[in-house]
Scaffold this active site. Structure first.
Site, mmCIF file in Angstrom:
data_model
loop_
_atom_site.group_PDB
_atom_site.id
_atom_site.type_symbol
_atom_site.label_atom_id
_atom_site.label_comp_id
_atom_site.label_asym_id
_atom_site.label_seq_id
_atom_site.Cartn_x
_atom_site.Cartn_y
_atom_site.Cartn_z
ATOM 1 N N LEU A 236 50.984 -3.078 64.867
ATOM 2 C CA LEU A 236 52.316 -3.651 64.639
ATOM 3 C C LEU A 236 53.418 -2.784 65.232
ATOM 4 O O LEU A 236 54.476 -3.278 65.616
ATOM 5 C CB LEU A 236 52.560 -3.834 63.133
ATOM 6 C CG LEU A 236 51.617 -4.790 62.401
ATOM 7 C CD1 LEU A 236 51.907 -4.757 60.902
ATOM 8 C CD2 LEU A 236 51.759 -6.207 62.938
ATOM 9 N N LYS B 49 54.461 1.752 66.401
ATOM 10 C CA LYS B 49 54.092 3.164 66.366
ATOM 11 C C LYS B 49 55.343 4.031 66.381
ATOM 12 O O LYS B 49 56.398 3.637 66.901
ATOM 13 C CB LYS B 49 53.188 3.524 67.538
ATOM 14 C CG LYS B 49 53.786 3.298 68.912
ATOM 15 C CD LYS B 49 52.877 3.853 70.025
ATOM 16 C CE LYS B 49 51.618 3.083 70.163
ATOM 17 N NZ LYS B 49 50.780 3.567 71.300
ATOM 18 N N PHE C 155 54.804 10.134 64.366
ATOM 19 C CA PHE C 155 53.676 10.664 63.608
ATOM 20 C C PHE C 155 52.739 9.587 63.076
ATOM 21 O O PHE C 155 51.749 9.904 62.431
ATOM 22 C CB PHE C 155 54.178 11.481 62.411
ATOM 23 C CG PHE C 155 55.112 12.587 62.785
ATOM 24 C CD1 PHE C 155 54.649 13.688 63.493
ATOM 25 C CD2 PHE C 155 56.456 12.536 62.452
ATOM 26 C CE1 PHE C 155 55.502 14.709 63.846
ATOM 27 C CE2 PHE C 155 57.323 13.548 62.803
ATOM 28 C CZ PHE C 155 56.850 14.641 63.504
ATOM 29 N N VAL D 183 51.276 1.752 62.764
ATOM 30 C CA VAL D 183 51.219 0.749 61.705
ATOM 31 C C VAL D 183 50.392 -0.434 62.206
ATOM 32 O O VAL D 183 50.662 -0.984 63.276
ATOM 33 C CB VAL D 183 52.628 0.276 61.283
ATOM 34 C CG1 VAL D 183 52.517 -0.747 60.153
ATOM 35 C CG2 VAL D 183 53.486 1.462 60.845
ATOM 36 N N LYS E 116 49.964 1.934 57.342
ATOM 37 C CA LYS E 116 50.591 3.009 58.106
ATOM 38 C C LYS E 116 49.631 4.193 58.129
ATOM 39 O O LYS E 116 49.263 4.725 57.081
ATOM 40 C CB LYS E 116 51.916 3.395 57.435
ATOM 41 C CG LYS E 116 52.716 4.471 58.128
ATOM 42 C CD LYS E 116 54.026 4.683 57.346
ATOM 43 C CE LYS E 116 54.871 5.777 57.920
ATOM 44 N NZ LYS E 116 56.121 5.960 57.122
ATOM 45 N N LYS F 71 70.170 1.151 57.882
ATOM 46 C CA LYS F 71 70.600 0.550 59.153
ATOM 47 C C LYS F 71 69.769 -0.719 59.344
ATOM 48 O O LYS F 71 68.696 -0.873 58.715
ATOM 49 C CB LYS F 71 70.394 1.520 60.317
ATOM 50 C CG LYS F 71 68.970 2.052 60.456
ATOM 51 C CD LYS F 71 68.875 3.093 61.565
ATOM 52 C CE LYS F 71 67.468 3.686 61.654
ATOM 53 N NZ LYS F 71 67.368 4.716 62.697
ATOM 54 N N ASP G 107 61.282 2.212 55.100
ATOM 55 C CA ASP G 107 61.447 3.568 55.640
ATOM 56 C C ASP G 107 62.272 4.485 54.743
ATOM 57 O O ASP G 107 63.452 4.736 54.975
ATOM 58 C CB ASP G 107 62.056 3.531 57.040
ATOM 59 C CG ASP G 107 61.807 4.832 57.797
ATOM 60 O OD1 ASP G 107 61.411 5.824 57.142
ATOM 61 O OD2 ASP G 107 62.007 4.864 59.012
#
Length: 444
Positions: free
Chosen positions: A29, A31, A34, A37, A52, A147, A163
Site C-alpha cells: 500500500l 512505504k 523505516f 505497509v 505496517k 495535516k 500516524d
C-alpha cells in the site's frame, strides 16, 4: 519449539504470504523511511487490515525505538471512530508488525489536491477532526503532526486520523509543564513550536486544525513562500488572507484558530459552541468507561469460560531490544514511574491484592473481566473523579506484568496515586517497578 523451528516456520509462512498463521498478506500500500505497509486479511474472520512492517535493526540504529514504543502506547489510549485503530502488535527478531484498521478511501490530501471542497463537506471533516482531537487531548495525547496527508477517508467518506509517530504523552512534559521538541510539518506547525520556548501540545494541535480548515475551504495553504524563513515570519504574525468564496462565519472561526498567541487561541470547547461548527454536528459514539467495560465483557464471554490472563503480545518485541531475558529492559522508557510493575505471584493473587488495596484507599472496584478492573476514586479531583484501569498480562509461566493506566481524571493526581498510594500498598507482590533495577535480593 526451538529457534530453528520457529525460523523455518516463519520462512514457510512468508512463502505463502501468511503472517503468524493469522493474516494473509497482500499488495504493497505504501512505504516510508523505516516501514512498508501492506494490505492484509484476517484468515478466520476475513476482515481487511493494513499491516505496517518496521525494520527493527534500522529503527534501533536511528534511535527510534522509544518513538515506536510511544506510538503503541498512544494508539492503545485513543480508541475513537475517527482515529485509525491499532488492532495488535507482533514481532520477530528482525521486524515489528503493526496490524491496523484498513482505511481504503485514501488520504484527504488527494481530495484537496483537486481543489477546494464545498463548505458542508469541509465542515463535516473538520467536525470529525475536532471530535477525535478533543478525545486525544482528554487522554493527555497531542498529535503534533496534523495535516491532510495524515487524515484518511474510509469507505463511508468518514475521516480517520493516522500516524501518531510524533505524538506526545504527559510524561514528555518538562518541569515547566511544556513540550520542547521541535516537530511537525512547516506549513502546519504552530508559531510557538518554531520559537523554541516550550509549548502546549494541545494548543499547538488547534493551530494545525485551523490550517487544515483553511486548506479545505480555500484549496491552498494560508502561509506560503518559497523561502522557509519568510513563511515562518508570516506564521509568527498569523499573516494570511481568506479568499472571497469562504463564508463570513467560517472566516471568523479561522481567524480565532490561527492566532499567533497560544494563550488567546480558541479552545476546542469554544470551537464546538460556534454556530457554524454546530450545523449538522452530532457527537460520534466513543468508548465511555461503562461502554468499554461492557464490550470487553462480551468479548470475554465469546472466547473462554476458563479465566486466564491475556498474553502481552507487545512484550516480545520490547524485551528483545536488549540482550538476555532481563525484564528491566521493558521499562527503559520515559513513561511516568509507577504505571507498570512485574510480579512473580499468580494473576488471581495479584487481582485479589489489588482489589483489597483499592478498597483500603476508598476506591470503588468495577470488574471488567477476570484480570482487568477499573478503580474509581471516591472524591472529586481537579478534573473530576480519578478512574484507573488495572490489567494483568502473562509474559512467562512465572512472570506477570501489571499495567495501570488513567481512564479519566487529572494526570498529576494519577501520578501521585501511583507513587504514594499504590506502590506502598502493593509492595508485597511486586518483583520490580517500571524504571527500577532488580536489586531487592530477588534473582534476575
Amino acid at each position: 519449539m526451538d529457534c530453528q523451528s520457529v525460523e523455518i516456520g516463519e520462512a514457510m509462512e512468508e512463502e505463502r504470504h501468511v503472517l503468524f498463521g493469522k493474516y494473509e498478506m497482500g499488495r504493497l500500500l505504501g512505504k516510508g523511511t523505516f516501514a512498508k505497509v501492506y494490505y492484509g486479511k484476517h484468515i478466520v474472520s476475513g476482515e481487511s487490515v493494513a499491516i505496517k512492517i518496521i525494520n527493527k535493526d534500522q529503527v534501533k540504529r536511528e534511535g527510534m525505538m522509544e518513538q515506536i514504543q510511544r506510538e503503541i502506547s498512544v494508539l492503545r489510549l485513543v480508541r475513537h471512530p475517527n482515529i485509525v485503530e491499532l488492532k495488535e502488535v507482533m514481532a520477530t527478531k528482525k521486524k515489528i508488525f503493526f496490524v491496523m484498521e484498513y482505511v481504503k478511501g485514501g488520504e484527504l490530501f488527494a481530495k484537496v489536491a483537486r481543489g477546494k471542497l464545498k463548505e458542508d463537506l469541509a465542515r463535516k471533516y473538520f467536525q470529525q477532526l475536532i471530535s477525535a482531537i478533543d478525545f486525544c487531548h482528554s487522554r493527555g495525547v497531542s498529535h503534533r503532526d496534523l495535516k491532510p496527508e495524515n487524515l484518511l477517508l474510509d469507505e463511508n467518506g468518514d475521516l480517520k486520523i493516522s500516524d501518531f509517530g510524533l505524538s506526545a504523552l504527559p510524561e514528555q512534559l518538562r518541569n515547566d509543564g511544556l513540550l520542547h521538541t521541535q516537530c511537525g510539518t512547516p506549513a502546519y506547525v504552530a508559531p510557538e513550536i518554531i520559537r523554541k520556548k516550550g509549548y502546549d501540545g494541545a494548543t499547538a494541535d488547534i493551530w494545525s486544525c485551523g490550517v487544515i480548515l483553511y486548506v479545505l475551504l480555500a484549496g491552498f495553504l494560508p502561509f506560503q513562500d518559497a523561502n522557509l524563513m519568510n513563511m515562518y515570519r508570516k506564521i509568527f504574525k498569523a499573516q494570511f488572507e481568506c479568499p472571497l468564496w469562504i463564508s463570513p462565519e467560517a472566516k471568523r472561526l479561522i481567524s480565532k484558530l490561527l492566532v499567533s498567541d497560544p494563550g488567546r487561541r480558541i479552545t476546542i470547547q469554544a470551537i464546538i459552541r460556534v454556530p457554524w461548527f454546530q450545523k449538522g454536528f452530532t457527537r460520534p459514539p466513543s468508548f465511555s468507561v461503562d461502554q468499554e467495560s461492557e464490550k470487553e465483557k462480551q468479548e470475554e464471554d465469546k472466547t473462554s469460560k476458563i479465566p486466564s490472563p491475556k498474553f502481552f503480545n507487545a512484550f516480545e518485541f520490547i524485551s528483545s531490544m536488549a540482550s538476555g531475558f532481563n525484564l528491566s529492559s521493558l521499562f527503559e522508557s520515559k513513561r511516568k514511574t509507577g504505571s507498570m510493575f512485574t510480579s512473580k505471584c499468580s494473576a488471581s493473587a495479584i487481582m485479589e491484592k489489588i482489589e483489597e488495596a483499592a478498597k483500603g484507599m476508598s476506591f470503588e472496584v468495577a470488574k471488567v473481566k477476570d484480570f482487568k478492573v477499573k478503580l474509581h476514586g471516591g472524591s472529586e479531583g481537579r478534573k473530576g473523579r480519578l478512574s484507573v484501569t488495572v490489567e494483568v498480562f502473562e509474559v512467562a509461566p512465572t512472570v506477570a506484568i501489571v499495567e495501570l493506566s488513567k481512564s479519566s481524571g487529572d494526570t498529576l493526581e494519577y501520578a501521585k496515586f501511583c507513587e504514594e498510594d499504590v506502590r506502598p500498598a502493593l509492595k508485597d507482590i511486586v518483583w520490580t517497578w517500571q524504571g527500577d533495577n532488580i536489586s531487592n535480593g530477588e534473582e534476575s
